[in-house]
Scaffold this active site. Structure first.
Site, PDB file in Angstrom:
ATOM      1  CG  ASP A   1      -4.452 -13.905  -7.761  1.00  0.00           C
ATOM      2  OD1 ASP A   1      -3.416 -13.236  -7.903  1.00  0.00           O
ATOM      3  OD2 ASP A   1      -4.940 -14.179  -6.653  1.00  0.00           O
TER       4      ASP A   1
ATOM      5  CG  HIS B   1      -1.730 -11.756   7.602  1.00  0.00           C
ATOM      6  ND1 HIS B   1      -2.991 -12.295   7.670  1.00  0.00           N
ATOM      7  CD2 HIS B   1      -1.759 -10.879   6.570  1.00  0.00           C
ATOM      8  CE1 HIS B   1      -3.738 -11.760   6.729  1.00  0.00           C
ATOM      9  NE2 HIS B   1      -3.020 -10.910   6.047  1.00  0.00           N
TER      10      HIS B   1
ATOM     11  CG  ASP C   1      -0.315  -0.406   2.494  1.00  0.00           C
ATOM     12  OD1 ASP C   1       0.868  -0.775   2.476  1.00  0.00           O
ATOM     13  OD2 ASP C   1      -0.992  -0.372   3.532  1.00  0.00           O
TER      14      ASP C   1
ATOM     15  CB  CYS D   1      -6.121  -3.452   8.238  1.00  0.00           C
ATOM     16  SG  CYS D   1      -5.087  -3.839   6.851  1.00  0.00           S
TER      17      CYS D   1
ATOM     18  CB  CYS E   1       7.898   2.763  -3.855  1.00  0.00           C
ATOM     19  SG  CYS E   1       7.996   2.393  -2.107  1.00  0.00           S
TER      20      CYS E   1
ATOM     21  NE  ARG F   1      -3.554  -6.481  15.505  1.00  0.00           N
ATOM     22  CZ  ARG F   1      -2.288  -6.483  15.135  1.00  0.00           C
ATOM     23  NH1 ARG F   1      -1.343  -6.618  16.029  1.00  0.00           N
ATOM     24  NH2 ARG F   1      -1.954  -6.341  13.874  1.00  0.00           N
TER      25      ARG F   1
HETATM   26  S1  SF4 Z   1       8.878  -1.248  -3.219  1.00  0.00           S
HETATM   27 FE1  SF4 Z   1       7.589   0.145  -2.008  1.00  0.00          FE
HETATM   28  S2  SF4 Z   1       5.487  -0.226  -2.766  1.00  0.00           S
HETATM   29 FE2  SF4 Z   1       6.762  -1.934  -3.463  1.00  0.00          FE
HETATM   30  S3  SF4 Z   1       6.467  -3.485  -1.881  1.00  0.00           S
HETATM   31 FE3  SF4 Z   1       8.303  -2.322  -1.321  1.00  0.00          FE
HETATM   32  S4  SF4 Z   1       7.594  -0.693   0.077  1.00  0.00           S
HETATM   33 FE4  SF4 Z   1       5.795  -1.548  -0.999  1.00  0.00          FE
END
Ligand code: SF4
Length: 742
Positions: free
Chosen positions: A441, A676, A14, A137, A17, A722
């Site tokens: 998927d 998890h 999430d 979440c 990047c 939890r």
């Molecule tokens: S490179 Fe960034 S967006 Fe991709 S899995 Fe790693 S932390 Fe998450």
């Protein structure tokens, strides 16, 4: 030889990047951090650098499959994606004709970039039974914030002087961008308060570390409010001018003293008091989102306590505090694209679970609408898709029992449904009873293995992505497609358009995703081409204290410490302590039968949730070959467990999973950490005992979790992950070798 560099957005987790992908002759050569990225400079983790291994993996799905044997028998016929879509649409027409559009449900997971498109499809179809993994979440964090101050906050790490981490531990290999922001703030001298049942990667550098019992977060947070009010550490001017309900709050909080919280949490009262003082007096301060408060049967009250702390300490929408940023004016929002207004009031009322869990349902989205429209210009404000969701466990029940009506079809996109919500047995019984299960998927996940149709998905390296942080912050960026997907793989977004066109929605869909992007970028005067190749991203200058001009996006226009929305829905308008369902206070008898407490739901370093291709990729799996249960050495000694031994963890459901012992002094002697989302892709198709559905039942935390109403938050239906009781014992047949051949 052609060589080019693409600006891509990693959607593996999430954080999203911005990365640099070098492509030679149509193939990915390298994936690197992007130092020039305006939003996430230098942020990357091993999941990102290894992403090319996923798309070239031999297990990668490249063709549509149609079930030809019994459900789950593993017998498939390869068909074209077009044929699969045609047949799926025909079946959906039949089911809708027989039972109405509400008989169709959908769910999706993180690696999809098509959440808004899926909701648009469902709204146009007339079904309110849309959900996604955000129910477990993130998305379930948003409504308490909207009810209290009208928007979901975002921490201003760059200017803050105090950070509070509630069991949330970003690191170099998980939530990397946030790890870098926190590191910068700490290097600048920001204070750090950490709370966690175990010592985590931040505990040693924290100014105050509270080692608490799992699922007791709301107790010390209520005590913080108590201390801040009793010692008059709150922002009096802000409280006076911009809040309602302070007197009722002060009265309610009197009972929640640090001494009271100490009894519940196990943390010393003086440390609870000191941490409250530090948070209130070292401002501006932030409490970044983390999954921990989202995972309890008292989540909503915990989240409400957090919103109140942010408010009364004067941290809302100030530099270094919690920003309420609103929408980017240059791009139409996700919730506009969702066409929420097209779902009729009659159909909204049929949303599964809304009879009990109103806060995350359509009922609340309607109630918050007028204030959100007044302040932010959006009536159906679904920040992070956090609103109007069907309750997952209610969906499985409707599939299984037909109550209150039959849910007969589910489209599951990039979401290993069996392993993404609690209680695998319940989910399995529901899915096995469907007339139509469609799974899209990258790999044949356990859920895909019981589908009627499996559709091959595209990976983020293979698709463009206009990303606007799900309307959380006013920023957007254009991620370029790096390489071509295999011919039969379907873009996530196009799945919904293609089904929509076949079901009579053609006039409501742009011809392509790029056309949709062009349309959404019109207010900016940009085209998708220009954004993705030249402009890259847009982030307007941050402005503060906008509420002084507009008021807050709540019915009163003020911060509602006493929530009118909660009161109207019949819920407690003030936060309170609710004993977890399996605490040894509520059920003392469990101390004898299930003497330990476990928690799960934490992010791992090498894969996100149940992502199968991560566990199939040697470069990642070799770093974590087996699912490991963190347990204190003293406890392990009493149980005759050595480091590396396989052990059963059995919950009060009577179900058990097998995990490797990981002896660690970092955890409390009474607490066990369960990983998890585990499954074993390498056993797919095996006839070995226990290998069904890729050995899903062997180690998946979802197998031992509960999902009945007793284990759900009463306002939102959040699940208890939890503070659950368990017993741990050695696997009878001794210590097994690794389950994975590296
Ligand atoms: S490179 Fe960034 S967006 Fe991709 S899995 Fe790693 S932390 Fe998450």
């Amino acid at each position: 030889m052609s060589k080019e560099t693409k600006w891509a957005i990693c959607s593996t987790c999430d954080i999203n990047c911005g990365l640099l992908v070098t492509v030679e002759d149509g193939k990915v050569k390298s994936i690197k951090k992007n130092p020039d990225h305006p939003l996430t400079p230098n942020s990357i983790c091993v999941k990102g650098t290894n992403a090319n291994k996923y798309i070239t993996h031999p297990d990668r799905l490249t063709h549509a499959l149609k079930r030809v044997g019994e459900r789950g028998s593993g017998q498939w016929e390869q068909i074209s994606t077009k044929q699969a879509l045609d047949e799926i649409a025909e079946k959906m027409k039949q089911l809708i004709a027989e039972d109405g559009p509400e008989t169709i449900g959908s769910t999706y997971g993180w690696s999809s970039n098509a959440g808004a498109a899926s909701r648009r499809f469902m709204n146009l179809l007339g079904s309110p039974n849309w959900t996604w993994t955000g129910y477990v979440c993130l998305a379930n964090s948003t409504v308490p914030s909207k009810a209290t101050y009208g928007f979901w906050q975002f921490p201003d790490f760059h200017n803050t002087k105090c950070i509070v981490l509630l069991g949330h531990a970003p690191g170099p290999q998980r939530w990397t961008a946030e790890y870098l922001w926190i590191k910068d703030a700490l290097d600048r001298g920001a204070k750090l308060i950490v709370t966690d049942p175990r010592r985590n990667s931040y505990s040693d550098q924290a100014d105050i570390f509270l080692q608490i019992k799992p699922a007791t977060d709301s107790a010390y947070l209520l005590a913080w409010i108590n201390v801040i009010i009793e010692e008059e550490l709150y922002d009096k001017e802000f409280v006076e001018k911009w809040t309602i309900g302070f007197e009722q709050l002060a009265e309610r909080m009197k009972e929640y003293t640090p001494e009271w919280a100490s009894e519940i949490t196990g943390a010393p009262a003086n440390k609870i008091r000191d941490s409250a003082r530090m948070y209130a007096t070292t401002g501006p301060a932030v409490i970044p989102w983390g999954a921990v408060p989202d995972h309890h049967a008292n989540s909503t009250q915990t989240l409400r306590a957090l919103t109140i702390l942010r408010s009364i300490t004067g941290n809302l929408d100030v530099p270094g505090g919690e920003l309420l940023m609103g929408y980017h004016p240059e791009i139409s929002s996700d919730d506009e694209f969702e066409l929420n207004e097209r779902l009729s009031p009659e159909q909204r009322k049929k949303q599964l679970g809304m009879d009990r869990f109103k806060l995350l349902s359509w009922e609340t989205l309607e109630k918050t609408g007028p204030a959100m429209e007044k302040v932010w210009g959006k009536k159906y404000s679904n920040q992070v898709s956090g609103g109007a969701m069907a309750h997952p466990a209610s969906m499985w029940e409707a599939m299984k029992t037909g109550k209150p009506y039959r849910l007969r079809a589910l489209i599951s996109q990039c979401n290993n449904t069996l392993n993404s919500y609690p209680n695998t047995t319940h989910i399995y019984e529901g899915l096995m009873n469907l007339d139509l299960l469609v799974v899209m998927d990258l790999i044949k996940s356990p859920t895909a293995q019981i589908a009627d149709y499996i559709l091959p998905a595209t990976h983020w390296l293979e698709r463009p992505n206009l990303f606007n942080y799900w309307d959380w912050i006013p920023v957007y960026q254009g991620g370029q497609q790096s390489v071509q997907a295999p011919e039969e793989c379907l873009h996530d977004w196009m799945l919904w358009r293609e089904l929509g066109v076949r079901l009579g929605q053609e006039k409501d869909w742009p011809a392509s995703m790029e056309d949709a992007y062009d349309e959404r970028l019109k207010p900016a005067g940009l085209t998708w081409e220009k954004l993705s190749t030249q402009e890259r991203a847009s982030a307007p200058e941050i402005t503060f204290k906008k509420y002084q001009q507009t008021g807050f996006g709540t019915p009163s226009g003020k911060v509602e410490l006493y929530s009118s929305i909660f009161e109207e829905l019949g819920y407690d308008p003030l936060p309170s302590w609710i004993e977890p369902p399996e605490s040894h206070v509520r059920k003392p008898e469990l101390a004898k039968t299930h003497p330990l407490t476990f928690f799960t739901g934490m992010r791992e370093n090498y894969w996100f949730h149940s992502f199968g291709l991560g566990r199939s990729t040697k470069e990642l799996r070799s770093r974590e070959p087996d699912p490991r249960m963190q347990i204190h050495p003293d406890t392990a000694y009493d149980l005759d467990l050595s480091d590396g031994d396989w052990a059963w963890v059995e919950s009060t459901s009577g179900k058990r999973i097998k995990l490797r012992s990981w002896l660690s002094n970092d955890t409390h002697p009474n607490v066990v950490r369960v990983p998890h989302g585990w499954w074993y892709p390498e056993t797919t198709g095996s006839d070995e005992p226990g290998a069904a559905l890729s050995s899903l039942w062997k180690s998946a935390d979802a197998v031992i979790l509960h999902d009945s109403d007793e284990y759900c938050d009463k306002e939102q239906g959040n699940f208890q992950l939890r503070g659950l009781a368990c017993k741990v014992y050695k696997v009878e047949d001794g210590t097994e070798g690794t389950s994975y051949a590296i």
